[in-house]
Enzyme design. Structure first.
Site, PDB file in Angstrom:
ATOM      1  N   TYR A 240      11.720   8.844   4.184  1.00  0.00           N
ATOM      2  CA  TYR A 240      10.373   8.422   4.605  1.00  0.00           C
ATOM      3  C   TYR A 240      10.081   8.949   6.011  1.00  0.00           C
ATOM      4  O   TYR A 240       9.013   9.528   6.268  1.00  0.00           O
ATOM      5  CB  TYR A 240      10.295   6.895   4.569  1.00  0.00           C
ATOM      6  CG  TYR A 240       8.987   6.292   5.036  1.00  0.00           C
ATOM      7  CD1 TYR A 240       7.861   6.293   4.217  1.00  0.00           C
ATOM      8  CD2 TYR A 240       8.871   5.686   6.295  1.00  0.00           C
ATOM      9  CE1 TYR A 240       6.663   5.718   4.631  1.00  0.00           C
ATOM     10  CE2 TYR A 240       7.675   5.110   6.722  1.00  0.00           C
ATOM     11  CZ  TYR A 240       6.578   5.125   5.877  1.00  0.00           C
ATOM     12  OH  TYR A 240       5.393   4.561   6.300  1.00  0.00           O
TER      13      TYR A 240
ATOM     14  N   VAL B  96      -2.212  12.463  -5.539  1.00  0.00           N
ATOM     15  CA  VAL B  96      -2.157  13.486  -4.477  1.00  0.00           C
ATOM     16  C   VAL B  96      -0.959  14.426  -4.617  1.00  0.00           C
ATOM     17  O   VAL B  96      -0.827  15.373  -3.848  1.00  0.00           O
ATOM     18  CB  VAL B  96      -2.194  12.884  -3.054  1.00  0.00           C
ATOM     19  CG1 VAL B  96      -3.469  12.080  -2.830  1.00  0.00           C
ATOM     20  CG2 VAL B  96      -0.952  12.059  -2.756  1.00  0.00           C
TER      21      VAL B  96
HETATM   22  N1  LIG Z   1       1.834  -1.297   6.205  1.00  0.00           N
HETATM   23  C1  LIG Z   1       2.536  -0.793   7.201  1.00  0.00           C
HETATM   24  O1  LIG Z   1       3.194  -1.537   7.935  1.00  0.00           O
HETATM   25  C2  LIG Z   1       2.532   0.681   7.476  1.00  0.00           C
HETATM   26  C3  LIG Z   1       3.126   1.119   8.667  1.00  0.00           C
HETATM   27  C4  LIG Z   1       3.130   2.474   8.966  1.00  0.00           C
HETATM   28  C5  LIG Z   1       2.544   3.364   8.097  1.00  0.00           C
HETATM   29  N2  LIG Z   1       1.972   2.933   6.934  1.00  0.00           N
HETATM   30  C6  LIG Z   1       1.362   3.932   6.065  1.00  0.00           C
HETATM   31  O2  LIG Z   1       0.059   3.513   5.714  1.00  0.00           O
HETATM   32  C7  LIG Z   1      -0.306   4.121   4.467  1.00  0.00           C
HETATM   33  C8  LIG Z   1      -0.890   3.061   3.560  1.00  0.00           C
HETATM   34  O3  LIG Z   1       0.105   2.122   3.194  1.00  0.00           O
HETATM   35  P1  LIG Z   1      -0.186   0.563   3.003  1.00  0.00           P
HETATM   36  O4  LIG Z   1       0.631  -0.154   3.983  1.00  0.00           O
HETATM   37  O5  LIG Z   1      -1.634   0.305   2.972  1.00  0.00           O
HETATM   38  O6  LIG Z   1       0.496   0.268   1.577  1.00  0.00           O
HETATM   39  P2  LIG Z   1      -0.096   0.312   0.105  1.00  0.00           P
HETATM   40  O7  LIG Z   1       1.080   0.372  -0.780  1.00  0.00           O
HETATM   41  O8  LIG Z   1      -1.086  -0.789  -0.083  1.00  0.00           O
HETATM   42  O9  LIG Z   1      -0.923   1.666   0.091  1.00  0.00           O
HETATM   43  C9  LIG Z   1      -0.450   2.886  -0.349  1.00  0.00           C
HETATM   44  C10 LIG Z   1      -1.511   3.471  -1.251  1.00  0.00           C
HETATM   45  O10 LIG Z   1      -1.139   4.802  -1.617  1.00  0.00           O
HETATM   46  C11 LIG Z   1      -1.435   4.963  -2.975  1.00  0.00           C
HETATM   47  N3  LIG Z   1      -0.630   6.046  -3.551  1.00  0.00           N
HETATM   48  C12 LIG Z   1       0.721   6.091  -3.703  1.00  0.00           C
HETATM   49  N4  LIG Z   1       1.075   7.236  -4.320  1.00  0.00           N
HETATM   50  C13 LIG Z   1      -0.080   7.923  -4.547  1.00  0.00           C
HETATM   51  C14 LIG Z   1      -0.374   9.165  -5.142  1.00  0.00           C
HETATM   52  N5  LIG Z   1       0.590   9.937  -5.643  1.00  0.00           N
HETATM   53  N6  LIG Z   1      -1.670   9.572  -5.209  1.00  0.00           N
HETATM   54  C15 LIG Z   1      -2.659   8.787  -4.715  1.00  0.00           C
HETATM   55  N7  LIG Z   1      -2.435   7.593  -4.145  1.00  0.00           N
HETATM   56  C16 LIG Z   1      -1.168   7.169  -4.065  1.00  0.00           C
HETATM   57  C17 LIG Z   1      -1.114   3.617  -3.611  1.00  0.00           C
HETATM   58  O11 LIG Z   1      -1.763   3.483  -4.870  1.00  0.00           O
HETATM   59  C18 LIG Z   1      -1.659   2.670  -2.565  1.00  0.00           C
HETATM   60  O12 LIG Z   1      -3.034   2.393  -2.774  1.00  0.00           O
HETATM   61  C19 LIG Z   1       0.959   4.792   3.934  1.00  0.00           C
HETATM   62  O13 LIG Z   1       0.904   6.186   4.183  1.00  0.00           O
HETATM   63  C20 LIG Z   1       2.070   4.150   4.743  1.00  0.00           C
HETATM   64  O14 LIG Z   1       3.196   4.981   4.874  1.00  0.00           O
HETATM   65  C21 LIG Z   1       1.965   1.593   6.613  1.00  0.00           C
END
Ligand SMILES: NC(=O)c1ccc[n+]([C@@H]2O[C@H](COP(=O)([O-])OP(=O)(O)OC[C@H]3O[C@@H](n4cnc5c(N)ncnc54)[C@H](O)[C@@H]3O)[C@@H](O)[C@H]2O)c1
Length: 256
Positions: free
Chosen positions: A157, A65
């Site tokens: 972040y 992305v």
């Molecule tokens: N898990 C939590 O507690 C939490 C809390 C708040 C927000 N979030 C947000 O939720 C979203 C998903 O995170 P998650 O917790 O599932 O972790 P995760 O690490 O499993 O998921 C992140 C995903 O983004 C993908 N990604 C990273 N860089 C990329 C790029 N350049 N192009 C395409 N894909 C890319 C990764 O391959 C991965 O599949 C994120 O935006 C994160 O900030 C997560």
């Protein structure tokens, strides 16, 4: 329940964690899903297999992305394979820990590029095709409680997620006349690979759990259900809001 029958969804980062949960849920509610991954294809294939085993359809596409060509390819592939792209879930994200005074410019840039610039230009490519086709649409950004709540050690972040909140506020106004809604989901602590370090540190985890009124971490299903609702006809008048899915974390306050 097939409330998303006939819809096409793009879900970024849907080979793991929250994105995977969302893609599976949208797929099992009838949407055709463009499953995006960046690193390993294995997780994205699992997502596709799950959707197919529930009678749905998914296509796996590698795309970064942060790259404009890849962004365009995501939207174009949804249209060429499925004839439309009605739902965009900007989920891909990453977080890099560093004290403010130690933050490296490349780490700042990387978080901004994935968490904010990617969603911005993917939304732009998504909207242009819908506008040309005179079709309505839905955008859901997976932001974070940290679009609003401070998180020491993660200032870059937080800046990226705060930017995502303002992007959503602005686009509510700009996209409303096109019939396109946009909302943010702000997860608290959800069990996914992004939280690996925290999940393996029991004292830190217990301290966090003590701040969550519902007394548990969230699951990817807790988030996916809200995305399915926001993408459905039931949410046609819902735009411009952030939905907290955090077990009450943001409201926690105690006097010692
Ligand atoms: N898990 C939590 O507690 C939490 C809390 C708040 C927000 N979030 C947000 O939720 C979203 C998903 O995170 P998650 O917790 O599932 O972790 P995760 O690490 O499993 O998921 C992140 C995903 O983004 C993908 N990604 C990273 N860089 C990329 C790029 N350049 N192009 C395409 N894909 C890319 C990764 O391959 C991965 O599949 C994120 O935006 C994160 O900030 C997560």
């Amino acid at each position: 329940m097939h409330r998303l029958q006939g819809k096409v969804a793009i879900v970024t980062g849907s080979g793991s964690g929250i994105g995977q949960g969302i893609a599976k849920r949208l797929g099992s509610e009838g949407a055709k899903v463009l499953i995006n991954y960046r690193g390993s294809e294995a997780g994205a294939d699992d997502t596709r297999r799950f959707i197919e085993s529930h009678g749905g359809e998914g296509v796996v596409l590698k795309a970064d992305v942060t790259k404009m060509d890849d962004i365009q390819n995501l939207v174009d592939t949804a249209w060429s394979r499925f004839g439309s792209a009605d739902i965009l879930v900007n989920n891909a994200g990453l977080e890099i820990r560093s004290d403010f005074w130690d933050t490296k410019v490349e780490d700042y840039d990387r978080q901004m590029a994935v968490n904010l610039r990617g969603p911005y230009f993917l939304a732009q490519a998504f909207v242009r095709r819908l506008r040309d086709a005179k079709k309505p649409g839905r955008i859901v950004n997976i932001s974070s409680v940290h679009e609003d709540m401070a998180f020491p050690g993660f200032t870059a972040y937080c800046c990226s997620k705060g930017g995502l909140r303002m992007m959503m506020h602005n686009l509510t106004v700009e996209l409303g006349p096109l019939g396109i809604t946009i909302n943010n989901i702000a997860p608290g602590a959800i069990v996914t690979p992004i939280n690996k370090t925290l999940l393996e540190d029991k004292p830190k985890l217990d301290a966090l759990l003590a701040k969550i009124p519902l007394g548990r971490l969230g699951t990817t299903d807790d988030v996916a259900g809200m995305v399915a609702y926001l993408a459905s006809d039931e949410a046609s008048y819902v735009t411009g809001a952030t939905f907290l899915i955090d077990g009450g974390l943001m409201r926690d306050y105690h006097e010692q």
